[in-house]
Scaffold this active site. Structure first.
Site, mmCIF file in Angstrom:
data_model
loop_
_atom_site.group_PDB
_atom_site.id
_atom_site.type_symbol
_atom_site.label_atom_id
_atom_site.label_comp_id
_atom_site.label_asym_id
_atom_site.label_seq_id
_atom_site.Cartn_x
_atom_site.Cartn_y
_atom_site.Cartn_z
ATOM 1 N N GLU A 1 0.815 -1.208 0.000
ATOM 2 C CA GLU A 1 0.000 0.000 0.000
ATOM 3 C C GLU A 1 0.851 1.261 0.000
ATOM 4 O O GLU A 1 0.516 2.252 -0.657
ATOM 5 C CB GLU A 1 -0.939 -0.010 1.215
ATOM 6 C CG GLU A 1 -2.051 -1.046 1.155
ATOM 7 C CD GLU A 1 -1.614 -2.433 1.605
ATOM 8 O OE1 GLU A 1 -2.439 -3.364 1.553
ATOM 9 O OE2 GLU A 1 -0.432 -2.578 2.005
ATOM 10 N N HIS B 1 -9.954 -6.035 10.069
ATOM 11 C CA HIS B 1 -10.733 -5.960 8.833
ATOM 12 C C HIS B 1 -12.142 -5.433 9.074
ATOM 13 O O HIS B 1 -13.028 -5.640 8.232
ATOM 14 C CB HIS B 1 -10.849 -7.340 8.174
ATOM 15 C CG HIS B 1 -9.565 -7.955 7.751
ATOM 16 N ND1 HIS B 1 -8.698 -8.555 8.642
ATOM 17 C CD2 HIS B 1 -8.979 -8.052 6.539
ATOM 18 C CE1 HIS B 1 -7.641 -9.013 7.983
ATOM 19 N NE2 HIS B 1 -7.778 -8.722 6.706
#
Length: 345
Positions: free
Chosen positions: A72, A141
């Protein structure tokens, strides 16, 4: 003799999921502007884990729809550079929980690029990311983290609750000269394996339209209490308002749609009318959107009939066990109960 009046044919409606609406908005903007491209993990052949880029690879090719390595920091940092050089990149951070590995690129590069350059170098990029729990995916998550990004100067932050707004907000976000964090809640995406709040599947015009960033919507009129939400919590508020109506109570529901910029005046105007304020937020309780909305109303000196209230996720990591997770998540039951207490004489 005057000519007969021409009556336009009614526009056909199309019910889209938020996932389809986002993908359509991106595709239309890629057709309109060759500077737009998309990058991220599994956004090419797979079409995005949450359906946000479905069909784009076949239409625009791998040069403009780029699958990236699992880094990322690398692809979000690259997006900042692309934006500085005149492109309009859209990058997907698969889960907002992953922001920790790339926060330097988001905040010290993207958010501050215009400020540090004296306005000479813009950063027109969109970072879209999934938020929300309820799936037993545990603490890495399942967060929403709206306030984390809304707190940082230089970033715009939007959260749609319907397909109509998702498309219009995405088009506005891509065209904005500032970095925009575009957050979509998993429970509203329209992906079959996630389950979807059906109210989020709405008409979204096929043509070009933009929903202004920083303008809230009054999605239900009422007179007794103001319920404020964003993303999924708008639907909790609407469900609670329907229950209150059966008890003879009238709730006004506001969809913030954006927290940076934040439309404080729409909220204030509603609370001036109702005299009561309840904010529903699935981010963590402390230092959050609920506190900011309540402060905005109190600072304006608006007379209140009851102390303002906020419902949010408690200040603990998201539990893995489904029973524990659903126990702490905001829902319509909690909103209804809190509203009833506030409406007691």
């Amino acid at each position: 003799m005057s000519s007969p009046e021409t009556i336009a044919a009614p526009r056909p409606t199309r019910r889209l999921t938020i996932a389809r609406a986002i993908a359509e908005a991106i595709g239309q903007e890629m057709e309109r502007d060759p500077a737009v491209l998309v990058m991220g993990e599994d956004i090419g052949k797979l079409g995005g884990v949450f359906g946000t880029t479905t069909g784009l690879l076949d239409k625009f090719g791998a040069e403009r729809v780029r699958d990236t390595p699992i880094s990322e920091t690398a692809f979000i940092g690259a997006a900042v550079g692309l934006a500085a050089s005149g492109m309009r990149p859209i990058v997907e951070l698969m889960f907002v929980d992953f922001f920790g590995v790339c926060m330097d690129a988001i905040y010290n590069l993207a958010a501050k690029q215009s400020y540090f350059s004296g306005g000479q170098v813009a950063c027109p990029m969109v970072l879209m990311t999934s938020v929300g729990g309820g799936y037993g995916d545990a603490g890495q998550h399942s967060q929403t983290l709206y306030a984390t990004f809304g707190h940082l100067p230089g970033l715009k932050v939007v959260i749609p609750s319907t397909a109509h707004d998702a498309k219009g907000l995405m088009l506005a976000a891509i065209r904005d000269p500032n970095p925009v964090i575009f957050m979509y809640h998993k429970a509203l995406q329209g992906m079959g394996w996630l389950g979807t709040v059906q109210r989020s599947i709405t008409d979204a015009p096929e043509g070009d339209y933009a929903v202004p960033l920083g303008k809230a919507a009054v999605v239900r009129k009422g007179s007794d209490i103001t319920l404020v939400g964003l993303g999924l919590s708008v639907h909790h508020a609407l469900d609670a308002a329907a229950r209150l109506e059966k008890q003879g109570r009238s709730a006004e529901v506001i969809d913030l749609r954006s927290i940076a910029p934040l439309d404080r005046e729409t909220v204030r105007a509603s609370v001036r009318k109702t005299g009561r304020l309840l904010v529903v937020d699935d981010d963590y309780m402390s230092y959050g959107v609920g506190a900011e909305i309540i402060a905005s109303v109190c600072e304006a000196g608006i007379p209140l009939r009851a102390p303002p209230c906020r419902i949010a996720h408690p200040d603990i990591p998201v539990p893995f066990t489904p029973v524990m997770e659903h126990f702490v998540l905001p829902d319509a039951d909690k909103v209804s109960a809190a509203a009833i207490t506030m409406l007691e004489p």
